[in-house]
Every structure is written in C-alpha cells, then in structure tokens.
Design an enzyme around this catalytic site. Structure first.
Site, short mmCIF file in Angstrom:
data_model
loop_
_atom_site.label_atom_id
_atom_site.label_comp_id
_atom_site.label_asym_id
_atom_site.label_seq_id
_atom_site.Cartn_x
_atom_site.Cartn_y
_atom_site.Cartn_z
N LYS A 111 10.42 -0.98 -4.94
CA LYS A 111 10.06 -1.43 -6.29
C LYS A 111 10.82 -0.68 -7.40
O LYS A 111 11.15 -1.27 -8.43
CB LYS A 111 8.56 -1.27 -6.52
CG LYS A 111 7.72 -2.34 -5.85
CD LYS A 111 6.25 -2.12 -6.19
CE LYS A 111 5.44 -3.36 -5.88
NZ LYS A 111 4.09 -3.29 -6.42
N ASP A 150 2.52 -7.55 -11.95
CA ASP A 150 1.24 -6.91 -11.60
C ASP A 150 0.31 -6.75 -12.81
O ASP A 150 -0.90 -6.99 -12.71
CB ASP A 150 1.48 -5.53 -10.96
CG ASP A 150 1.82 -5.63 -9.48
OD1 ASP A 150 1.52 -6.68 -8.87
OD2 ASP A 150 2.38 -4.67 -8.94
P1 NAP Z 1 1.10 4.48 -5.38
O1 NAP Z 1 2.19 4.26 -6.36
O2 NAP Z 1 1.39 5.19 -4.11
O3 NAP Z 1 -0.10 5.25 -6.15
C1 NAP Z 1 -1.24 5.70 -5.46
C2 NAP Z 1 -2.27 6.22 -6.46
O4 NAP Z 1 -3.46 6.54 -5.74
C3 NAP Z 1 -1.83 7.51 -7.17
O5 NAP Z 1 -2.35 7.54 -8.46
C4 NAP Z 1 -2.49 8.59 -6.28
O6 NAP Z 1 -2.74 9.80 -6.98
C5 NAP Z 1 -3.81 7.91 -5.97
N1 NAP Z 1 -4.43 8.45 -4.77
C6 NAP Z 1 -4.02 8.31 -3.48
N2 NAP Z 1 -4.86 8.94 -2.63
C7 NAP Z 1 -5.84 9.50 -3.41
C8 NAP Z 1 -7.00 10.28 -3.13
N3 NAP Z 1 -7.32 10.63 -1.88
N4 NAP Z 1 -7.76 10.67 -4.17
C9 NAP Z 1 -7.46 10.31 -5.43
N5 NAP Z 1 -6.38 9.57 -5.78
C10 NAP Z 1 -5.57 9.17 -4.76
O7 NAP Z 1 0.44 3.09 -4.92
P2 NAP Z 1 0.32 1.74 -5.78
O8 NAP Z 1 1.46 0.86 -5.46
O9 NAP Z 1 0.06 2.09 -7.19
O10 NAP Z 1 -0.97 1.05 -5.10
C11 NAP Z 1 -2.28 1.57 -5.30
C12 NAP Z 1 -3.30 0.59 -4.70
O11 NAP Z 1 -3.23 -0.65 -5.40
C13 NAP Z 1 -3.04 0.24 -3.22
O12 NAP Z 1 -4.27 0.12 -2.57
C14 NAP Z 1 -2.36 -1.14 -3.30
O13 NAP Z 1 -2.58 -1.94 -2.14
C15 NAP Z 1 -3.09 -1.74 -4.49
N6 NAP Z 1 -2.31 -2.80 -5.18
C16 NAP Z 1 -2.95 -4.00 -5.37
C17 NAP Z 1 -2.28 -5.03 -6.02
C18 NAP Z 1 -2.97 -6.35 -6.19
O14 NAP Z 1 -2.29 -7.34 -6.51
N7 NAP Z 1 -4.27 -6.42 -6.02
C19 NAP Z 1 -0.98 -4.84 -6.50
C20 NAP Z 1 -0.37 -3.58 -6.31
C21 NAP Z 1 -1.06 -2.56 -5.65
P3 NAP Z 1 -1.62 10.97 -7.03
O15 NAP Z 1 -0.68 10.58 -8.15
O16 NAP Z 1 -2.38 12.18 -7.30
O17 NAP Z 1 -0.93 10.97 -5.68
#
Ligand code: NAP
Length: 285
Positions: free
Chosen positions: A71, A107
């Site tokens: 991305k 998104d």
């Molecule tokens: P990402 O860039 O890897 O970000 C992950 C986020 O989660 C970061 O803020 C991270 O905090 C936090 N995190 C991870 N483990 C944690 C824990 N144990 N405790 C507290 N915070 C935690 O991932 P992303 O692409 O943003 O995706 C995040 C979620 O959104 C995923 O589940 C994904 O499947 C979902 N999503 C859904 C859609 C949709 O269309 N519905 C679209 C995109 C993504 P740190 O910064 O501290 O690591």
C-alpha cells in the site's frame, strides 16, 4: 463467464492474497451488471513489486486493488495520486487509463459511507479513533474535516501524536494520545462515535477488545473496522451496552463499491457485493 478478446481485467496485488474477499465482490457485481470484466488476485512479493506493476501496465490491465505489504511502496510507481491518498500516504486502488497509473485510497470514504448508511453521520460529532496504522490514517484524514472533535489513541503514542500533527498541518485540530486504560476512561465517555482501527479482536485473537463494556454508553456508535470475524468482541460489548454497532464488512463493501465506480464509472449493487461475501462465509463454516 466467457472470456473473450476484449474482456477487461482487474485485480488485486498483495502478499498474501489467498483469503481476499475482493474477487467475490467484484466478480459478482460484474456479472450482475453484465460487464465483460473479470477480477483476479495476483500474489506479488515485495521484491517483485516493480516488475509486477510494469507487467500489469504492459498487459493492459484496467485497474487493481493494492493490499499489504504494497500500500505504501506502490506510491513511487504511480503517475498521479489523488489528494486524500497522497495525504494518507497509502494506496488501495489503482486505475490504469491510457497507460497512466492513477492512485486512490477508498478506505476513508468507505468508512464514512458505512457510518452514514447506519445513520451515524460523523458531522459535528465527537469521534475517537483507536489506532494510527494505515486504516486509521485513511479514516482520520476523511473524518478530521467533518467531525467536531477528533481524538486518536494509539498503543505507540508517538504515532498518534505525529498523525495528529500531520492533520494539524493540513488544517484540522486533532488530539493524539497513547492508548491506555487512563486515556480510554477520559476520552470514551465523551465520544459519540468510537472507531476501532487497530487489529485488536481480529482472527485468530478474537477474544481481545480495545474497550470493555463498562466504558460504552448507550448513546454512542461503536464502529469496528475489523471484519474477520464480522461480529467482534467489541461489537458484542456495544450491543450489550445498548449502543449502535457497525461491523467492518460494511466498510469493506463500500471501499469496494468506490473502487468499482472509479474503474467502470458504474455503481454496483451494495446488496449483491455483500451477498457474495456472506454466501462465501456460510460455505466456509
Ligand atoms: P496496521 O497499519 O498494521 O496498523 C495496526 C494498528 O493496530 C496500529 O495502530 C497498531 O498499534 C494497532 N495494534 C496492533 N496490535 C495491537 C495491540 N495488541 N494493542 C493495541 N493496538 C494494537 O494495520 P491496518 O492496515 O491499519 O489494519 C488495521 C485493522 O483494520 C485490521 O484488522 C484490518 O483487517 C482492518 N481493516 C479493515 C478494512 C475494512 O474495509 N473494513 C480496511 C482496512 C483495514 P501500534 O502503532 O502501536 O503498532
């Protein structure tokens, strides 16, 4: 479907792509609208990204979605990037027009449409976003100009503060704090719309939740963008507390609708796309 010489090809690049729901949604919508188009997932490793993008371009592919881990790195291969995607610094949709690669991020708009469809318009509301990763950035850049007050809480405090600063430079007042029991207890009671954009609660750690039932009040909307599982522990807590709950599948389908519109200029049926995913989920049980 019958593939002919003028079938338009769309796709998804990522690593992994095996579990993506996008082929189901897009192919169902192509079929319903009787479009001679097909959507195919392409497994592309990071070391192959540059060659894969050139290949997609030379093969005359019409457009593609981009998922983890491409991305952010994809940006340097694009000819033009739409303003919101450029602010976010990440792309999830590319259109190829006259050989040019145009980048978008659907998104944030997808999340906004999911909120509106559920009757929770974020305009002039107090919004709290949990997380500061890729998805949280997209949601924050879309909602910052609309909400009355936006707070970002993230486990790594530095990332929340720096995202708030970026949004401030773009003209909006946003607060960035760490994600701790104390900040949650200070911010959540004041919130109209709570959005979980962390990966907490996602399969396989389905019992986890960033916020417990005790902090959720019945007047708030809880939107969990995690879609696997569709009913997360956070959403169950919201239901038990009498709050409105919105699941991540809604956003997933809306961001797909927007990509489809960018590629084809046509609006697919939300119902058809949702049904394609739900039927698959039922078959997988
Ligand atoms: P990402 O860039 O890897 O970000 C992950 C986020 O989660 C970061 O803020 C991270 O905090 C936090 N995190 C991870 N483990 C944690 C824990 N144990 N405790 C507290 N915070 C935690 O991932 P992303 O692409 O943003 O995706 C995040 C979620 O959104 C995923 O589940 C994904 O499947 C979902 N999503 C859904 C859609 C949709 O269309 N519905 C679209 C995109 C993504 P740190 O910064 O501290 O690591």
């Amino acid at each position: 479907m019958v593939i002919t010489g003028d079938t338009r090809i769309y796709g998804l690049i990522g690593d992994p792509v095996e579990h993506s729901l996008s082929p189901l949604m897009h192919n169902a919508a192509f079929k319903e609208l009787n479009l001679n188009c097909v959507y195919i997932p392409f497994h592309v490793r990071s070391t192959e990204l540059s060659r894969a993008v050139k290949g997609l371009q030379s093969l005359g592919i019409s457009g593609f979605n981009v998922t983890i881990p491409h991305k952010i790195p994809i940006v340097k291969y694009l000819d033009e990037v739409e303003k919101e995607a450029s602010n976010i610094g990440a792309i999830n949709t590319v259109a190829i027009q006259k050989g040019k690669l145009l980048g978008y991020n659907t998104d944030g708009t997808g999340a906004y449409r999911a909120l509106r469809a559920a009757g929770s318009d974020p305009r002039d509301k107090n919004v709290t976003i949990l997380g500061a990763g890729g998805a949280a950035r997209a949601v924050a850049f879309h909602l910052a100009p609309l909400s009355r007050n936006l707070v970002i809480l993230n486990r790594t405090r530095k990332k929340a503060v720096s995202l708030a600063l970026e949004l401030h430079k773009a003209g909006w007042d946003v607060t960035g704090r760490g994600l701790t029991p104390q900040t949650l207890s200070e911010e959540v009671p004041e919130t109209d719309i709570l959005i979980n954009a962390t990966s907490l609660g996602m399969y396989p750690e389905v019992d986890k939740t960033p916020v417990g039932r005790d902090l959720i009040h019945p007047k708030m909307t809880v939107f969990d963008i995690v879609y696997d599982p569709p009913q997360t522990t956070l959403l169950q807590a919201a239901n038990e507390a009498g709050a409105k709950s919105i699941g991540g599948l809604q956003m997933l389908v809306y961001q797909g609708v927007l990509a489809f519109e960018i590629w084809t200029g046509k609006t697919p049926s939300m119902k058809t796309m949702t049904r394609a995913i739900e039927e698959h989920a039922r078959r997988s049980l």
